[in-house]
Design an enzyme around this catalytic site. Sequence first.
Site, PDB file in Angstrom:
ATOM      1  N   HIS A  49       0.929  -1.270  -0.007  1.00  0.00           N
ATOM      2  CA  HIS A  49      -0.006   0.008  -0.044  1.00  0.00           C
ATOM      3  C   HIS A  49       1.091   1.169  -0.038  1.00  0.00           C
ATOM      4  O   HIS A  49       2.073   1.365   0.235  1.00  0.00           O
ATOM      5  CB  HIS A  49      -0.781  -0.108   1.149  1.00  0.00           C
ATOM      6  CG  HIS A  49      -0.324  -0.054   2.554  1.00  0.00           C
ATOM      7  ND1 HIS A  49      -0.257  -1.012   3.245  1.00  0.00           N
ATOM      8  CD2 HIS A  49       0.514   0.808   3.119  1.00  0.00           C
ATOM      9  CE1 HIS A  49       0.285  -0.971   4.463  1.00  0.00           C
ATOM     10  NE2 HIS A  49       0.908   0.184   4.324  1.00  0.00           N
TER      11      HIS A  49
HETATM   12  C1  T46 Z   1       3.068   0.834   6.864  1.00  0.00           C
HETATM   13  C2  T46 Z   1       3.747  -0.663   7.436  1.00  0.00           C
HETATM   14  C3  T46 Z   1       5.006  -0.657   7.837  1.00  0.00           C
HETATM   15  C4  T46 Z   1      -4.734  -0.092  13.339  1.00  0.00           C
HETATM   16  O1  T46 Z   1      -5.932  -0.173  13.637  1.00  0.00           O
HETATM   17  N1  T46 Z   1      -4.080   0.932  13.843  1.00  0.00           N
HETATM   18  C5  T46 Z   1      -2.524   1.133  13.332  1.00  0.00           C
HETATM   19  O2  T46 Z   1      -2.112   2.364  13.620  1.00  0.00           O
HETATM   20  C6  T46 Z   1      -2.172   0.178  12.324  1.00  0.00           C
HETATM   21  C7  T46 Z   1      -0.832   0.571  11.448  1.00  0.00           C
HETATM   22  C8  T46 Z   1      -2.921  -0.519  11.716  1.00  0.00           C
HETATM   23  N2  T46 Z   1      -4.145  -0.959  12.321  1.00  0.00           N
HETATM   24  C9  T46 Z   1      -4.956  -2.196  11.885  1.00  0.00           C
HETATM   25  C10 T46 Z   1      -5.433  -2.084  10.419  1.00  0.00           C
HETATM   26  C11 T46 Z   1      -5.464  -3.479   9.922  1.00  0.00           C
HETATM   27  O3  T46 Z   1      -6.624  -3.945  10.306  1.00  0.00           O
HETATM   28  O4  T46 Z   1      -3.999  -3.242  12.073  1.00  0.00           O
HETATM   29  C12 T46 Z   1      -4.381  -4.245  10.987  1.00  0.00           C
HETATM   30  C13 T46 Z   1      -3.072  -4.415  10.188  1.00  0.00           C
HETATM   31  O5  T46 Z   1      -2.876  -3.184   9.518  1.00  0.00           O
HETATM   32  P1  T46 Z   1      -1.861  -3.529   8.035  1.00  0.00           P
HETATM   33  O6  T46 Z   1      -2.434  -4.650   7.238  1.00  0.00           O
HETATM   34  O7  T46 Z   1      -2.172  -2.143   7.253  1.00  0.00           O
HETATM   35  O8  T46 Z   1      -0.436  -3.689   8.299  1.00  0.00           O
HETATM   36  P2  T46 Z   1       0.844  -3.795   7.483  1.00  0.00           P
HETATM   37  O9  T46 Z   1       1.847  -4.374   8.261  1.00  0.00           O
HETATM   38  O10 T46 Z   1       0.502  -4.238   6.142  1.00  0.00           O
HETATM   39  O11 T46 Z   1       1.301  -2.311   7.334  1.00  0.00           O
HETATM   40  C14 T46 Z   1       1.548  -1.638   8.476  1.00  0.00           C
HETATM   41  C15 T46 Z   1       1.069   0.026   8.292  1.00  0.00           C
HETATM   42  O12 T46 Z   1      -0.547  -0.032   8.200  1.00  0.00           O
HETATM   43  C16 T46 Z   1       1.457   1.024   7.234  1.00  0.00           C
HETATM   44  O13 T46 Z   1       1.187   2.179   7.602  1.00  0.00           O
HETATM   45  O14 T46 Z   1       3.572   1.448   6.447  1.00  0.00           O
HETATM   46  O15 T46 Z   1       2.756  -1.124   8.654  1.00  0.00           O
END
Ligand code: T46
Length: 132
Positions: A49
């Site tokens: 993303h």
């Molecule tokens: C990024 C990389 C390095 C939250 O509720 N609050 C938060 O602050 C974050 C970061 C995530 N979430 C929830 C949203 C999803 O349901 O946690 C779940 C997993 O998030 P995501 O699939 O976006 O995780 P990654 O590891 O793919 O990405 C994250 C960050 O979202 C992103 O900003 O740059 O880590």
Amino acid sequence: MNYKLIDLHVYGDERGKLISIEGNKNIPFDIKRVYWIFDTIPEQDRGCHAHKELEQIIVAMDGACQFVLDDGKTRETVYLNRPDKGLYIGKNMWREMKHFSYGCKLMIIASTYYNEDEYIRNYEDFLKEVNA
Ligand code: T46
């Protein structure tokens, strides 16, 4: 490419080592949020993303992983494996996180509160946004 590796100053003595991060001093934004990623699995990628507004610093506190970074024109790979390097990623950068070591621990320092509306989670939408 809107990213850079920042060398974080290490305070070390016979007791061990310490690193400090301060908003707008050794990192280029005010700190609004800190989160961490752990219990990672090597074959399980994360990310895929971009962010319209968010800037972040990512530190590998333990273990290692690869970040593939893409500005819509160029793709580069950064390997994170040291707690004294901070990967700064600015706005409008597509990121894919790959090849985690087992139990890799990433700490992420963010410039905004969590807001799903500013994520771009589709690569075609990302290309439209950066080429608009
Ligand atoms: C990024 C990389 C390095 C939250 O509720 N609050 C938060 O602050 C974050 C970061 C995530 N979430 C929830 C949203 C999803 O349901 O946690 C779940 C997993 O998030 P995501 O699939 O976006 O995780 P990654 O590891 O793919 O990405 C994250 C960050 O979202 C992103 O900003 O740059 O880590």
